[in-house]
Enzyme design. Sequence first.
Site, short mmCIF file in Angstrom:
data_model
loop_
_atom_site.label_atom_id
_atom_site.label_comp_id
_atom_site.label_asym_id
_atom_site.label_seq_id
_atom_site.Cartn_x
_atom_site.Cartn_y
_atom_site.Cartn_z
N ARG A 57 57.29 33.08 24.83
CA ARG A 57 56.88 32.55 26.14
C ARG A 57 57.96 32.82 27.19
O ARG A 57 57.68 32.91 28.38
CB ARG A 57 56.51 31.06 26.08
CG ARG A 57 56.07 30.50 27.44
CD ARG A 57 55.25 29.21 27.34
NE ARG A 57 55.81 28.26 26.41
CZ ARG A 57 56.91 27.51 26.65
NH1 ARG A 57 57.52 27.58 27.81
NH2 ARG A 57 57.35 26.68 25.72
N TYR A 102 40.51 38.84 47.28
CA TYR A 102 39.90 38.77 45.96
C TYR A 102 39.39 37.33 45.75
O TYR A 102 40.08 36.37 46.10
CB TYR A 102 40.93 39.14 44.89
CG TYR A 102 40.39 39.01 43.51
CD1 TYR A 102 39.47 39.93 43.04
CD2 TYR A 102 40.74 37.94 42.70
CE1 TYR A 102 38.91 39.80 41.77
CE2 TYR A 102 40.19 37.81 41.43
CZ TYR A 102 39.28 38.73 40.98
OH TYR A 102 38.74 38.59 39.74
N ASP A 137 48.88 42.05 47.37
CA ASP A 137 48.13 42.45 46.19
C ASP A 137 47.87 43.95 46.30
O ASP A 137 47.15 44.41 47.19
CB ASP A 137 46.80 41.65 46.15
CG ASP A 137 45.99 41.90 44.88
OD1 ASP A 137 46.08 43.00 44.32
OD2 ASP A 137 45.24 40.98 44.49
N LYS A 153 43.33 46.43 36.04
CA LYS A 153 42.57 47.48 36.72
C LYS A 153 43.26 48.84 36.55
O LYS A 153 43.31 49.35 35.45
CB LYS A 153 42.37 47.07 38.18
CG LYS A 153 42.00 45.60 38.39
CD LYS A 153 40.62 45.23 37.85
CE LYS A 153 40.35 43.74 37.82
NZ LYS A 153 40.54 43.00 39.04
C1 LIG Z 1 40.70 41.61 39.41
C2 LIG Z 1 41.55 41.28 40.58
C3 LIG Z 1 42.40 40.16 40.57
C4 LIG Z 1 42.43 39.17 39.42
O1 LIG Z 1 42.95 39.75 38.29
P1 LIG Z 1 42.58 39.30 36.77
O2 LIG Z 1 43.35 40.28 35.97
O3 LIG Z 1 41.11 39.39 36.62
O4 LIG Z 1 43.06 37.90 36.63
C5 LIG Z 1 43.22 39.96 41.68
N1 LIG Z 1 43.20 40.79 42.73
C6 LIG Z 1 42.37 41.86 42.79
C7 LIG Z 1 42.39 42.73 43.99
C8 LIG Z 1 41.54 42.15 41.72
O5 LIG Z 1 40.71 43.20 41.77
#
Ligand SMILES: *Cc1c(COP(=O)(O)O)cnc(C)c1O
Length: 413
Positions: free
Chosen positions: A51, A104, A176, A201
């Site tokens: 952790r 998001y 982000d 992603k």
């Molecule tokens: C999918 C996504 C998230 C969240 O991510 P997870 O891995 O599903 O928790 C945050 N920001 C964007 C732009 C995303 O496409």
Amino acid sequence: MQQETISVHGRLPRPHGNGPASTPIYQSATFQAESVAEQERLRTGDRFYTRYGNPTQSKAEEMVAALEGADAGLVFGSGMAAITSALLTTLQPGDHLLIQRELYGGTFEFVTKWLPRLHVDVTMFEAARAADCEQLLRPNTRAIYIESPTNPTLQLVDIRAITDCARRHGIRTMMDNTFASPFNQLPHALGVDVVVHSATKYLAGHSDLVCGAVTGRQDFINELHETRTTLGGIMDPLAAWLLIRGIKTLGVRMERHNGSAMAIAEYLSGHPAVRRVNYPFLSQHPQHALAKAQMRGGSGMISFELDADAAGAARFVESLRLFSLAGSLGGVESLATIPAATTHARLSGKERTAMGVSDGLIRLSVGIEAVEDLIADIDQALVNTARLRGIPEVVASRASTPAGERIRHDSAS
Ligand SMILES: *Cc1c(COP(=O)(O)O)cnc(C)c1O
């Protein structure tokens, strides 16, 4: 070194000796020490308790930080664990957070439902209004949080305008970078302090794991490490290994995503059944110049509106054969979704309209299949959709101009 090289090797030089070519998976919850004194020292490293850290995680962190051009990074069990941990490390009760409205869905949920519980004031601004940043600040503004390109309308935020404004007032900027990936956009180089990712992603790239990452200066990452250790949003060592493996092909994947999405965006924008196409690297996109200034390529995300209602959009996505009807994005396989019915379903109709998310908006995540096959799939789905509405096939289909002839494989850049 270029991104393509960093994604394969991480930071060089590599340690000498008879080491493995691939990073070992340290599938262990804990690590032994030789003495009590050593165990005490180990608490701050990646060989104490998983952790707190783990050598496989450390390698993934080194790679993401090197790609983003940051001092350091940390990986998390999901993008949302990364985002919420980064925000909670930054904000105190009484602070004000300035955040973009086109966010998001999970981030929107956290900042509108959870942060007020912690007595953090949140105000939102439109992505296109980045230049008005100065007027939106308050004396207690602690951070500005942005996302570009936005989901699902692919608007851009002028990153420099935001970071210049924040720097003048000593305010932290957070961004982000999921949709662009560090192959196409480097926010730290444009002055952003903290970069967050849903590594699920493009970074991982194969739709086979959920994970997150944060990069920034060492002092911030140290604080974030304490947050992560306490809140526990850690990444499992096997997932960290899969992330490392995914990142190695980031360069070749992104080049293909960029090139194929550009070709599909051009195809769609010339189609009589398509009302509007959102893709920043199309020359007619209102922010095309900004796209070229702050991005290397447009990545694989496109959204568009058919000359049809919600039922027509549903018919279209249900007619696709190669594109799967699925959420998420950034993987090797092509996906299609209707944001109003999925990612943005929890918002009210009014909130969606304010974001430009109409009921018939379709979002594509263009994968790495042959672009001719992807266009042929879209073409047959458009014909099928038009048939439902009684439009003659010849008008709906551009089959008379073989799509492949107009398509090149090279990237948009
Ligand atoms: C999918 C996504 C998230 C969240 O991510 P997870 O891995 O599903 O928790 C945050 N920001 C964007 C732009 C995303 O496409």
